[in-house]
Design a protein around this motif. Structure first.
Motif, PDB file in Angstrom:
ATOM      1  N   THR A   1      -6.911   6.054   8.331  1.00  0.00           N
ATOM      2  CA  THR A   1      -6.097   7.141   8.862  1.00  0.00           C
ATOM      3  C   THR A   1      -4.630   6.818   8.620  1.00  0.00           C
ATOM      4  OG1 THR A   1      -7.736   7.572  10.573  1.00  0.00           O
ATOM      5  CG2 THR A   1      -5.517   8.409  10.976  1.00  0.00           C
ATOM      6  N   PHE A   2      -3.865   7.835   8.204  1.00  0.00           N
ATOM      7  CA  PHE A   2      -2.446   7.641   7.899  1.00  0.00           C
ATOM      8  C   PHE A   2      -1.581   8.523   8.786  1.00  0.00           C
ATOM      9  CE2 PHE A   2      -4.667   6.857   3.849  1.00  0.00           C
ATOM     10  CZ  PHE A   2      -4.228   5.573   3.599  1.00  0.00           C
ATOM     11  N   TRP A   3      -0.410   7.999   9.137  1.00  0.00           N
ATOM     12  CA  TRP A   3       0.610   8.768   9.830  1.00  0.00           C
ATOM     13  C   TRP A   3       1.948   8.528   9.139  1.00  0.00           C
ATOM     14  CZ3 TRP A   3      -2.096   5.692  13.813  1.00  0.00           C
ATOM     15  CH2 TRP A   3      -3.010   6.438  14.550  1.00  0.00           C
TER      16      TRP A   3
ATOM     17  N   LEU B   1      -7.096  10.064  -3.222  1.00  0.00           N
ATOM     18  CA  LEU B   1      -6.026  10.682  -2.457  1.00  0.00           C
ATOM     19  C   LEU B   1      -6.559  11.077  -1.082  1.00  0.00           C
ATOM     20  CD1 LEU B   1      -3.152  11.815  -2.238  1.00  0.00           C
ATOM     21  CD2 LEU B   1      -4.002  13.943  -3.260  1.00  0.00           C
ATOM     22  N   THR B   2      -5.989  10.502  -0.023  1.00  0.00           N
ATOM     23  CA  THR B   2      -6.468  10.738   1.328  1.00  0.00           C
ATOM     24  C   THR B   2      -5.606  11.736   2.077  1.00  0.00           C
ATOM     25  OG1 THR B   2      -7.258   8.464   1.377  1.00  0.00           O
ATOM     26  CG2 THR B   2      -7.097   9.578   3.487  1.00  0.00           C
ATOM     27  N   LYS B   3      -4.281  11.671   1.876  1.00  0.00           N
ATOM     28  CA  LYS B   3      -3.389  12.548   2.619  1.00  0.00           C
ATOM     29  C   LYS B   3      -2.126  12.811   1.811  1.00  0.00           C
ATOM     30  CE  LYS B   3      -1.281  13.086   7.164  1.00  0.00           C
ATOM     31  NZ  LYS B   3      -1.241  12.565   8.536  1.00  0.00           N
ATOM     32  N   THR B   4      -1.634  14.039   1.899  1.00  0.00           N
ATOM     33  CA  THR B   4      -0.375  14.406   1.271  1.00  0.00           C
ATOM     34  C   THR B   4       0.535  14.999   2.334  1.00  0.00           C
ATOM     35  OG1 THR B   4      -1.480  14.882  -0.826  1.00  0.00           O
ATOM     36  CG2 THR B   4       0.715  15.811  -0.519  1.00  0.00           C
TER      37      THR B   4
ATOM     38  N   LYS C   1       2.290  10.844  -1.071  1.00  0.00           N
ATOM     39  CA  LYS C   1       0.842  10.830  -1.260  1.00  0.00           C
ATOM     40  C   LYS C   1       0.311   9.469  -0.830  1.00  0.00           C
ATOM     41  CE  LYS C   1       0.775  14.165  -5.009  1.00  0.00           C
ATOM     42  NZ  LYS C   1       0.376  14.422  -6.395  1.00  0.00           N
ATOM     43  N   LEU C   2      -0.699   9.489   0.031  1.00  0.00           N
ATOM     44  CA  LEU C   2      -1.291   8.274   0.568  1.00  0.00           C
ATOM     45  C   LEU C   2      -2.723   8.164   0.065  1.00  0.00           C
ATOM     46  CD1 LEU C   2       0.170   8.918   4.081  1.00  0.00           C
ATOM     47  CD2 LEU C   2       0.943   7.173   2.499  1.00  0.00           C
ATOM     48  N   TYR C   3      -3.040   7.032  -0.534  1.00  0.00           N
ATOM     49  CA  TYR C   3      -4.322   6.817  -1.177  1.00  0.00           C
ATOM     50  C   TYR C   3      -5.100   5.695  -0.502  1.00  0.00           C
ATOM     51  CZ  TYR C   3      -2.633   9.490  -5.236  1.00  0.00           C
ATOM     52  OH  TYR C   3      -2.168  10.468  -6.059  1.00  0.00           O
TER      53      TYR C   3
END
Length: 181
Positions: free
Chosen positions: A71-73, A173-176, A166-168
């Protein structure tokens, strides 16, 4: 007399056998280096290196439930940061405080695990349109522990009007996140 000789010989053999596998040979070092190169080479370097400052001394607060594998923030203010993370202050460590005036914080976490998993930043680049790409990996540790921990990686990147972040997870690619000012 023979007992002392046998004891000395046994101790010598034991010491010699313990030392055999401990050191890395040239072949082991080459293999380890090529594995690290493979992880880094999996991400084509299409831009310039992004200035990322890792932040240490924090943990995910217990009231935060993380359900996704990674999970990204993206955090741009201290109130949000303080609601997600607590300080892990000891007598000997240094807490890195983010500067929200000039940086945004990138956080990567995953559900609690018993396997000593560490989230690592594999690469961070930025292109000429001011877009950023951050690639993360999360290798598991050796063996199962008796207690769980929630893996966390925190770092800050400059606020320079990034158009897109962009988070990978590896190459996926998981989140933009668009339009950060």
């Amino acid at each position: 007399m023979h007992c002392k000789t046998y004891l000395l010989a046994a101790c010598t053999l034991a010491a010699a056998s313990c030392g055999n596998g401990a050191g890395n040979t040239t072949a082991d070092s080459a293999t380890a280096d090529s594995d690290a190169d493979t992880v880094m080479a999996a991400h084509a370097d299409s831009g310039t290196s992004l200035d990322v400052q890792p932040l240490t001394g924090y943990f995910v607060k217990n009231n935060i439930q993380v359900s996704d594998s990674l999970t990204f923030w993206i955090i741009d203010n201290p109130a949000t940061f303080d609601s997600l993370f607590g300080m892990a202050k000891t007598m000997n460590n240094k807490i890195d405080n983010p500067d929200f005036g000039t940086h945004v914080v990138v956080a990567a976490t995953m559900p609690a695990t018993f396997y000593g998993t560490e989230i690592q930043l594999a690469s961070a680049t930025s292109d000429d349109q001011n877009n950023a790409e951050l690639h993360f990996v999360a290798p598991a540790g050796n063996g199962k522990s008796s207690s769980s921990a929630t893996p966390l990686w925190l770092g800050s990147i400059p606020k320079t009007g990034k158009s897109t972040i962009k988070l990978y997870t590896g190459d996926h690619l998981t989140k933009t996140v668009n339009e950060l000012e």
